[in-house]
Every structure is written in C-alpha cells, then in structure tokens.
Design a protein around this motif. Structure first.
Motif, PDB file in Angstrom:
ATOM      1  N   UNK A 168      81.448   8.723  57.776  1.00 16.59           N
ATOM      2  CA  UNK A 168      82.342   9.810  58.143  1.00 16.59           C
ATOM      3  C   UNK A 168      83.647   9.744  57.347  1.00 16.59           C
ATOM      4  N   UNK A 169      84.181   8.537  57.177  1.00 18.87           N
ATOM      5  CA  UNK A 169      85.414   8.396  56.399  1.00 18.87           C
ATOM      6  C   UNK A 169      85.174   8.779  54.946  1.00 18.87           C
ATOM      7  N   UNK A 170      84.048   8.340  54.372  1.00 17.56           N
ATOM      8  CA  UNK A 170      83.740   8.694  52.987  1.00 17.56           C
ATOM      9  C   UNK A 170      83.713  10.214  52.813  1.00 17.56           C
ATOM     10  N   UNK A 171      83.032  10.899  53.721  1.00 17.32           N
ATOM     11  CA  UNK A 171      82.947  12.355  53.619  1.00 17.32           C
ATOM     12  C   UNK A 171      84.307  13.020  53.716  1.00 17.32           C
ATOM     13  N   UNK A 172      85.139  12.541  54.645  1.00 22.55           N
ATOM     14  CA  UNK A 172      86.476  13.107  54.779  1.00 22.55           C
ATOM     15  C   UNK A 172      87.331  12.864  53.558  1.00 22.55           C
ATOM     16  N   UNK A 173      87.208  11.676  52.979  1.00 20.94           N
ATOM     17  CA  UNK A 173      87.967  11.379  51.760  1.00 20.94           C
ATOM     18  C   UNK A 173      87.562  12.328  50.638  1.00 20.94           C
ATOM     19  N   UNK A 174      86.262  12.607  50.522  1.00 20.85           N
ATOM     20  CA  UNK A 174      85.810  13.538  49.495  1.00 20.85           C
ATOM     21  C   UNK A 174      86.438  14.910  49.655  1.00 20.85           C
ATOM     22  N   UNK A 175      86.541  15.377  50.901  1.00 20.85           N
ATOM     23  CA  UNK A 175      87.135  16.695  51.130  1.00 20.85           C
ATOM     24  C   UNK A 175      88.639  16.685  50.909  1.00 20.85           C
ATOM     25  N   UNK A 176      89.303  15.635  51.351  1.00 24.11           N
ATOM     26  CA  UNK A 176      90.753  15.565  51.143  1.00 24.11           C
ATOM     27  C   UNK A 176      91.124  15.444  49.678  1.00 24.11           C
ATOM     28  N   UNK A 177      90.377  14.637  48.942  1.00 26.34           N
ATOM     29  CA  UNK A 177      90.624  14.507  47.503  1.00 26.34           C
ATOM     30  C   UNK A 177      90.272  15.807  46.796  1.00 26.34           C
ATOM     31  N   UNK A 178      89.219  16.480  47.271  1.00 22.87           N
ATOM     32  CA  UNK A 178      88.874  17.786  46.711  1.00 22.87           C
ATOM     33  C   UNK A 178      90.017  18.772  46.832  1.00 22.87           C
TER      34      UNK A 178
END
Length: 794
Positions: free
Chosen positions: A681-691
């Motif tokens: 879940x953290x990995x996915x959120x990081x991808x969206x925030x960095x996006x």
C-alpha cells in the motif's frame, strides 16, 4: 514464505488469498458480468464545455440497425427523475448554506463541461450504439467557458450556474482568525508561499463499468457496478434520485480494479442505465473507454493557495494562515464539498505545536469535470502546504530543516489541535530518527560532492506528515455537515462445522481485505485461515455499511468485526461451559480451544460450533441455537497515522531532468495486521505522490474548456523507470488508543507524504542557483526554466 503459527496471524506477512484468482484470470469484474438478453449502452457526450441545448434530433438514430432505445434528459425530467445529491453540507462564514445547483442525470437545458451526458443510446451491440450516436443532431448555443480556478469568481466571468453568483459555491472559514492575525502581527519572521496543487485524473486500472437490469417479477433492479461503497450508491440512487424503496434496488460491486476515491461516488451513468433498463426491459451494460474516463471520472486536488507561517525569534511556529480557492468543477460530486474543508483545514497543524491556525476556503464552480476525493482527499493538499512552508522557512532562516521540525514537534499526547482534532498518540521523533538513519543523511554531503564532480546538482528534502483516517464519530461528522453516518458493520457467521463467513460493509478494491480480515478472525478464533470467507460488496448479502475510502477499512470495518467476535466468544464460552458442566466465568479460550480453568477438560471450537446448531441438551430458556453475531461500530475519534519521508534527487542543469536517487519512508501505522500488504500500500501511494510531484497534470484550454490532457499521450502517468527502489519501513508504532485492534490505516500515507519531500529535495538542489520556489509537476522544462529565470534575475 512458511505459514505462520495459527495463533500468530496478526502481524504475519501472509500471502494474499485473493491473488490466485486474479493472477489466473478468475476474477470477476463488472465488465465480466454477462446477463441474459444483455444490451449495451453508449453515451453521447457534449463536445463543448459550456452551451445551451437548443434541440436534439434523434429520429434518424432511432432507425439505425440494432437500436433498442434512445433517452435524453427531457425523457428523465418528464418522469421526475431527481438530480444527483451531494453528501456533505458546508456553510459559509456568514452562516448561509452552500449553493447546490441541480446535477441532472442527463443534461437537458445546458451542458456544463466537455463530456457532459446528452443522450443514452441502447443497442444490441456497442458498435451499433456508436453508429446510432453519430446520427444524433444536437444544436448547441455555445457560451463562454470558465476554466481557471484562481479567476473563476472574478467579476465579469460567465456564470456556470445561473443561480450561483460569481460561481462561488461557498466561502468557508475554520480556526481562530483573531488569534492568528494577532500572532502574525507579532511574528519575528513570516514565510509566504503561493501554491498550486494541480488537478489530477485518477485513472484506476479498471475503468468504471455498470450492468443494470430490471425484473418485472418483483419490480426490482439489480446493478453491478465498479464502486467502493455499494450501500451508499443504493441509498443515494434509490431514495434521492429514482424515488424507490431501497429494498427494490440491489447493488453489487464485484471485483474492482482500483478506485483511489474515484469510485466512491454516485455517477450519472449509474442512474441512467438503471432507469433505462426498465424502459427497454433488458439489462444494459456500459464500460467506459479510457478516453471517456478522462472526461467523466471525478478529478482530484485543484487548489490555488496562499499560505503563511509565522515564527518567533527562536524558530517556534506561532501561527499559520491559509487562503485556498478550490475547484468543484461543473457540479457538486458526492463528497466534493467536504474535501477542501473538513478533510483539509483540520490537518493544517501537521505534526507541530502551532498554537493559532486560520484557514479560509472559497469553493468555485468551473466548466470542468467535477472534482472530488482522490487518494488522500484533502490530507495530501494540507500536508503539501505545511511541509513546503516548514522547509521554506528553514531555508530562509538558515536553520537545518530537521532541526526546525524538531523544535516544533508535538511530544505530549493526547494533544488538542487548534483546528479541532485531538491526536491520541504518536512519536514523531522516532520516525524521523529512523528515516535519517535509513536514508544515510550523514553521508549526503559526500554524495552531493560526487554528483557535483559529474556535473549534476544533488538535493535532499523532508516531509513529516500526519493524516486523519476513519472519519468519525458520526455525531461530530454530522455537526460538520455530513449527511450520512460514518460507522461500519460486521457480521460473523459461524457454521456447524466451525468454518466462518464474515460479512463486512467495507469494500476491497485491491487492498487485500480477504486476507487481512481473515487474519484477524483466524487469530481470534483459532480457525484455519482457509476456513474463513470474507463477503463484501453486495447490498443483498451484507449489513448496511459505508464502504472503503479514507483508510478506514481495518480501523473501522475491522473493529466492527472484532466487536462481533466479542459476541461470538461470549456465546461460545457459555456453550462450552454447558458442555463441560462448568461456569462460563471459568472457561478460558485460546488458539481455538475452550478449557475449564485449572483442569484438563477441553472442547474444540468445532465441537462448540456444532453444539450451537445441534442443541440437544441446551438450556433453551437461557440460550438460543445458532452462532451468528453482528455489530455496528462507530469510532469515537479519527486515527492518526504519521511518518517521516526523505527524498534525495539529482538534477541535470543542462536539461532540467530530475532523477530520484533515494527515497526513504518510515510510517507509524499503529499495530500492523499484515506487513507485506502494508508495504504494498505504501509503495502504491508513493508512486501516486511522486507522479503528482514530477509528472501528472490535468490541463484545459483556457478559452474553449477542452481537456488537452485527455489521454495517456498527453497525461504523464509514472512508469517503473520513473520511480526509485523505495526504502520502506513500518515503525514499531504507537497503537491507536480507541479501537480494539490498535490500528491506524495505511492506504493513503504514501500519496500524502511523498510530494512535498520530492519538491523540497529539488529546491534544495536548485538553491545554489537562486531558485526559491517551483510548482508541481516538476517536469524537466519547468526545472530548466526555473534555473534559467533565476540566473537571468541574479
């Protein structure tokens, strides 16, 4: 991975039970549902952002091969079909309620954004429906479009809704204005930033889809829909739009391929297809194409903000003042009004002891797609404001940004915030200390020098976030404008053989609930994990629930299940006591075994389960047969996950290209049920925030209102190559004090804390060149331009 001991399932990294069906193609999404005599729906959408509909000629289209029916907004209005409601009432600072203009299911007088529904065509196939669509002739009177959020309320702008003066939905204020202004007047230093939190398009991997059918037999409707909260969908559609008893509408949300907030809402397509299924006497399926999703899925963020931070001579924060203009888009979406208000301003304290905070939010209508919750929903916007201010203040005062944060951290709990929340627990120093260690901040200067030798600029940025999850309690939410309760339901049904079915009002769309909830039940009852089934997403089977959003599932939904398990345990102890001729108070239960305390007399959970359904020797005057318990759980407070994120970037000064070299995330989620799922879940959120920080931006043409970033050719989604290898760790954590699991929620954290860390890092790299600010997304062109503008102004 070896299977964990049965009695240690909470905290174990159990592989997800549901993944086998997904990986082998056995999942069932809405588009996989095929109903007898199924037809297909296609929507004619407006090519204009703002126009009056003078006439619609459907005669030729009705004669097109395969056409079953064509429906317009006038058809629905003629049968008194209501408009879509908004689920949250906000009041302006003068006490007046927000403006709630009509949101018709299909536009019939005006279209208010490109993609607005103008007609529904139902045919034997999608191709035949599209062919007929081309034959519909709509005469539009095109009007001026309002697109820019910042200037939407300026004098002289065209009105999106004739009934809404100056396009202002509401002017809302929160906090102590007088105390905040007084603190600014006495401040030793004030940091000021103009911030744009750009509009984003959610783009879940599965586009929205609906398959609606009507049954003459009992005059009922069944709707399969890709949705995050089917009971809310049913309530809004039945009671507020179609004027149906809820018992006549069953909503089923099967497997859902991602939501991120964009599938919380009641959408007009859902209603139109449901209503039309009775008209044509057949099921109607609609699956959005990706280009439709860009035009019809609610967008996220879209704030324009002036933010100020006041500090005393010692670098202590004394006040914060925030003025935000938030875009609502063309219509009020289901929860739109709450996102830039109660889910935004109440988090502006962050992790800090700022004593006075005041926020003003002006919500405006524009001729763009409606804006609503997107992963984090208000919390990312608040964190971005706070953490950009803190880092900028540190740079202006020549104080290390870590040191400035430490001077202002909250360290005593519970802590009542000036914006209305009370944090129950936390340890912000511990998270930051661990992040500094994992990120090897001590070695940063050496790496910076190595980058310099290679002609690159290196920077490091920090973000210490906090979020509020599991919005609660219902009475407080109601006082803040919620038009619904915020409880959750859980039902535990133990079968005669000891297997268990759990019904939850929460909904899974990728979070792993079928595994996590099963771990909670298996750990508590000592039942094998494979003997536990989790049922969700079907209003015909589950108790009334509020669905999944705001990282509420385990803290609210899991707590409801735990409370139901309390009842199961209490009853099974009575049954076991009866079977072993003992007192219920003397029964101990652990690892699936009931024991009379101090003896070797035992009964297994299976023995007791069977006895519950074969009550040959029951004291029926004292105990009912069966073993089925439920609970509605309403939390007494939010939960407050927090963390410290550190980003390290390298910038090419010749091109502006930025690469993230290291990203470290340390989160406090309280007690963790499944660390593997949490990490994902953290990995996915990081991808969206960095996006958001580096790539994504929804862009409209200023004059026509056309969506210029309406496909993946123009809207830059992050790829694997854009993301670094993350260093992610869940801290030992401070358990939540007010739910039985001690959990806090993890689904949105990565998207909340990452964006400011990235921008702070880039600005640290560019600081030697005189660059003081940079708006998201930090594309190579923007970074290059900022460097050259600073150079020319030096």
């Amino acid at each position: 991975m070896n299977a964990p001991e049965q009695h240690k399932l909470i905290g174990a990294g159990v592989k997800r039970k549901e993944d086998y069906r997904f990986l082998t193609g056995a999942g069932q999404y809405t588009d996989d549902v095929v109903l007898p005599q199924q037809s297909f729906g296609v929507f004619l959408r407006s090519p204009h952002a703002h126009a009056k509909i003078k006439s619609i000629d459907i005669d030729a289209a009705k004669q097109s091969p395969g056409v079953i029916g064509i429906f317009t907004g006038k058809d629905m209005a003629g049968e008194n079909v209501g408009g879509l409601p908004c689920g949250w009432l906000i009041h302006s600072t003068d006490g007046s309620p927000m403006h709630e203009p009509p949101h018709p299911v299909i536009a019939h007088d005006k279209v208010l954004c490109v993609g607005d529904q103008v007609a529904l065509i139902v045919a034997e196939s999608v191709k035949e429906a599209k062919d007929a669509l081309e034959l519909i002739d709509v005469d539009y009177d095109v009007l001026d479009a309002v697109v820019d959020t910042a200037s939407a309320s300026d004098a002289g702008r065209s009105l999106v809704h004739d009934s809404v003066p100056n396009n202002v939905c509401y002017n809302w204020g929160h906090g102590d204005k007088a105390a905040t202004d007084a603190a600014f007047a006495q401040a030793a230093h004030v940091t000021t930033l103009d911030i744009v939190n750009q509009c984003l398009v959610p783009n879940a991997i599965e586009p929205r889809a609906v398959n609606a059918s009507y049954s003459k037999h009992d005059e009922s409707y069944t709707v399969y829909v890709a949705n995050q909260n089917p009971h809310v969908e049913r309530l809004l559609m039945a009671a507020f739009v179609l004027s149906l008893p809820e018992s006549k509408l069953r909503v089923i949300a099967p497997d859902v391929g991602g939501g991120f907030g964009s599938k919380i809402f009641l959408y007009p397509e859902d209603v139109a297809l449901t209503w039309a299924s009775k008209k044509v006497g057949r099921p109607i399926k609609w699956t959005a194409e990706r280009s439709e999703a860009f035009l019809s899925d609610a967008h996220g963020r879209d704030h324009v903000t002036k933010a100020e931070l006041a500090l005393d001579k010692d670098g202590k924060f004394t006040a914060m003042r925030v003025h935000t203009t938030a875009n609502m888009g063309a219509y009020l979406s289901t929860f739109a009004s709450s996102i830039p208000t109660v889910l935004y301003a109440t988090l502006l304290a962050g992790q800090y002891t700022t004593p006075a905070i005041y926020a003003e939010v002006k919500a405006v209508f524009t001729n763009t797609v409606p804006v609503d919750a997107y992963r984090g929903a208000g919390r990312p916007e608040a964190t971005y404001v706070v953490e950009r201010l803190v880092e900028t203040a540190a740079r202006e005062l020549n104080i290390d940004p870590v040191e400035l944060r430490r001077r202002n951290f909250i360290r005593t709990f519970p802590y009542a915030m000036p914006v209305g929340l009370t944090y129950d627990t936390g340890d912000y120093d511990a998270c930051l200390d661990r992040a500094l260690e994992l990120a090897d901040v001590a070695g940063f200067e050496k790496r910076k020098e190595a980058s310099k030798q290679n002609g690159k600029l290196r920077g490091i940025g920090y973000s210490c976030y906090i979020e509020a999850c599991g919005l609660a309690p219902s009475n407080i939410a109601g006082a803040l404008g919620a038009r619904a309760g915020l409880f959750e339901a859980g039902e535990v049904r133990v079968h005669p053989t000891g297997s268990v079915t759990v019904f939850t009002g929460s909904h899974s769309h990728g979070q792993g609930h079928e595994t996590t909830f099963a771990q909670v039940v298996a750990d508590r009852l000592g039942v094998p994990l494979d003997n536990i089934e989790i049922i969700h997403g079907d209003t015909g089977r589950i108790p009334f629930g509020m669905g999944t959003y705001g990282s509420r599932s385990i803290s609210v939904g899991g707590s409801a299940i735990m409370k139901a398990l309390d009842k199961v345990e209490a009853k099974t102890k009575k049954i076991a006591a009866h079977l072993m001729e003992a007192s219920a108070e003397d029964i101990e239960f652990e690892n699936g075994v009931f024991r009379v305390a101090g003896t070797d007399r035992t009964k297994s959970f299976v023995d007791v389960s069977l006895a519950a359904y074969v009550p040959h020797n029951f004291p029926l005057d004292k105990m009912e047969p069966g073993l089925n318990e439920n609970c509605f759980y309403d939390p007494t407070n939010f939960t407050y996950p927090s963390g410290a994120y550190i980003c390290e970037v390298e910038v090419d000064p010749d091109t502006g290209e930025t690469r993230i070299q290291k990203f470290t995330a340390v989160d406090d989620f309280g007690n963790v049920i499944n660390p593997m799922i949490v990490e994902g879940q953290v990995h996915g959120g990081l991808g969206q925030g960095i996006g958001q920080a580096m790539l994504e931006r929804c862009v409209y043409d200023d004059s026509t209102g056309q969506l210029l970033s309406g496909s993946f050719l123009d809207y830059a989604m992050p790829h694997a190559i854009d993301l670094p290898n993350f260093t992610v760790e869940t801290a030992k954590g401070t358990p939540c004090t007010h739910n039985p699991l001690g959990v806090k929620g993890c689904g949105e954290a990565g998207a909340i804390g990452s964006s400011p860390a990235v921008i702070n890092a880039i600005l640290d790299a560019l600081a030697p060149l005189g660059v003081k600010d940079l708006q998201m997304p930090a594309t190579p062109h923007r970074v290059w331009t900022a460097m050259h503008d600073a150079s020319s102004n030096a």
